[in-house]
Scaffold this motif. Sequence first.
Motif, PDB file in Angstrom:
ATOM      1  N   ALA A  84      -1.011  -2.717   6.615  1.00 30.37           N
ATOM      2  CA  ALA A  84       0.736  -2.094   6.372  1.00 30.37           C
ATOM      3  C   ALA A  84       0.901  -0.611   7.305  1.00 30.37           C
ATOM      4  O   ALA A  84      -0.636  -0.066   6.795  1.00 30.37           O
ATOM      5  CB  ALA A  84       1.215  -1.828   4.858  1.00 30.37           C
ATOM      6  N   SER A  85       1.624   0.005   8.070  1.00 30.72           N
ATOM      7  CA  SER A  85       1.585   0.830   8.564  1.00 30.72           C
ATOM      8  C   SER A  85       1.940   2.159   7.604  1.00 30.72           C
ATOM      9  O   SER A  85       2.750   2.503   5.934  1.00 30.72           O
ATOM     10  CB  SER A  85       3.199   1.152   9.227  1.00 30.72           C
ATOM     11  OG  SER A  85       4.184   1.649   9.027  1.00 30.72           O
ATOM     12  N   ASP A  86       1.592   3.787   7.965  1.00 26.52           N
ATOM     13  CA  ASP A  86       2.345   4.414   6.908  1.00 26.52           C
ATOM     14  C   ASP A  86       3.433   4.371   6.547  1.00 26.52           C
ATOM     15  O   ASP A  86       3.669   5.078   5.536  1.00 26.52           O
ATOM     16  CB  ASP A  86       1.335   5.975   7.345  1.00 26.52           C
ATOM     17  CG  ASP A  86      -0.187   5.860   7.391  1.00 26.52           C
ATOM     18  OD1 ASP A  86      -0.573   5.600   7.118  1.00 26.52           O
ATOM     19  OD2 ASP A  86      -0.582   6.638   7.977  1.00 26.52           O
ATOM     20  N   ALA A  87       4.328   4.212   7.228  1.00 26.13           N
ATOM     21  CA  ALA A  87       5.760   4.947   7.391  1.00 26.13           C
ATOM     22  C   ALA A  87       6.039   3.320   6.383  1.00 26.13           C
ATOM     23  O   ALA A  87       7.075   3.550   5.305  1.00 26.13           O
ATOM     24  CB  ALA A  87       6.885   4.385   8.473  1.00 26.13           C
ATOM     25  N   ASP A  88       5.812   2.499   6.757  1.00 27.10           N
ATOM     26  CA  ASP A  88       5.689   1.028   5.994  1.00 27.10           C
ATOM     27  C   ASP A  88       5.414   1.490   4.497  1.00 27.10           C
ATOM     28  O   ASP A  88       6.669   1.521   3.339  1.00 27.10           O
ATOM     29  CB  ASP A  88       5.396  -0.175   6.074  1.00 27.10           C
ATOM     30  CG  ASP A  88       6.145  -0.564   7.029  1.00 27.10           C
ATOM     31  OD1 ASP A  88       7.760  -0.723   6.918  1.00 27.10           O
ATOM     32  OD2 ASP A  88       6.370  -1.509   7.761  1.00 27.10           O
ATOM     33  N   ILE A  89       4.522   1.527   4.717  1.00 28.20           N
ATOM     34  CA  ILE A  89       3.438   2.011   3.288  1.00 28.20           C
ATOM     35  C   ILE A  89       4.509   3.647   1.870  1.00 28.20           C
ATOM     36  O   ILE A  89       4.622   3.288   0.957  1.00 28.20           O
ATOM     37  CB  ILE A  89       2.256   2.514   2.291  1.00 28.20           C
ATOM     38  CG1 ILE A  89       1.373   1.148   3.551  1.00 28.20           C
ATOM     39  CG2 ILE A  89       1.526   3.135   1.406  1.00 28.20           C
ATOM     40  CD1 ILE A  89      -0.228   1.493   4.031  1.00 28.20           C
TER      41      ILE A  89
END
Length: 231
Positions: free
Chosen positions: A151-156
Motif C-alpha cells: 500500500a502507498s503511504d498516502a493510502d495507509i
Amino acid sequence: MTDAFIDIPGVRNFRDAGGIGALRRGVLYRSGSFHTLTEDGARRLKALGLRTVIDLRSTFELEVWPDQRHGLDHESLHLPTLPADRGDIDRPWPEDQVSLYPFMAETAGPSLAAVVRRIAAPESLAVVVHCAVGKDRTGLTIAVLQSLLGASDADITADFLLSNIGLGLDRGPVPYVDETGAERLSRPVGAELLASSLAWIHTRHDSVPAYLRHHGVTEEELEAVRANLSA
C-alpha cells in the motif's frame, strides 16, 4: 462515512483494513477493544469468519477491561505494543502523542514481529487487531501490515485518519476515563504522527521488511503474510 466501517455492536471503530495495496478485504480488521461487545456483536463477528483476535493493550488494561466473547471460539493473543515496565527502557516515557509515535516504532518491534508471525499462518484468518480504541497502537500495527502488502503511504495514511471519524474525533478531542480511573482527553490523530513512526523505521532500518527482519521475522514469514493477505 466510508464503507470500510462495519457495525459491530459494543465495539468502537471497527473496520476492514483491506482494499489498499494488495491487501484484500475480509481478512484483516481493526478496532477498539471488545470489553463492551454485545451478543449481537458477537454474532456479527462470527459471520465475518473471525478466528484470531490480537490484543495490543497492556496487561493492566486487560485486567480492568477484559474482552467479552459471548461464546465465540476464536484464538486470543496478547501482544502489547508498549513495554510492560517503564524500567525496561533507557529513555523518557512519552508524555504526549507527538513523542508516542517514534517511541512506538522504537519499542514495538517484538510485538509487531509476533503479529506478523501469527498472520503468516493461514488458519489465523480472519483476524482482528485491536487496542483500547483502535487509534494509536492499532494504527501503527495496521500500517506496518498494509506496507508489507504494497500500500502507498498516502493510502495507509488515509486509512489511519479514519479513526477520527470512527471515534467522533473529527470534531475535536473527546474526554474519557482511562484504566486507572483518571479523566483524560482522547485527541485526534494527524498524518504527521504516523509519518514520524514510519520515518523512524526507515531512518534506522531502511524499510519495513528490514525492520521486521531485525526483530527476528524470516523472509519466509514475510512471504507467507503477503500470500495470506493478498488479493
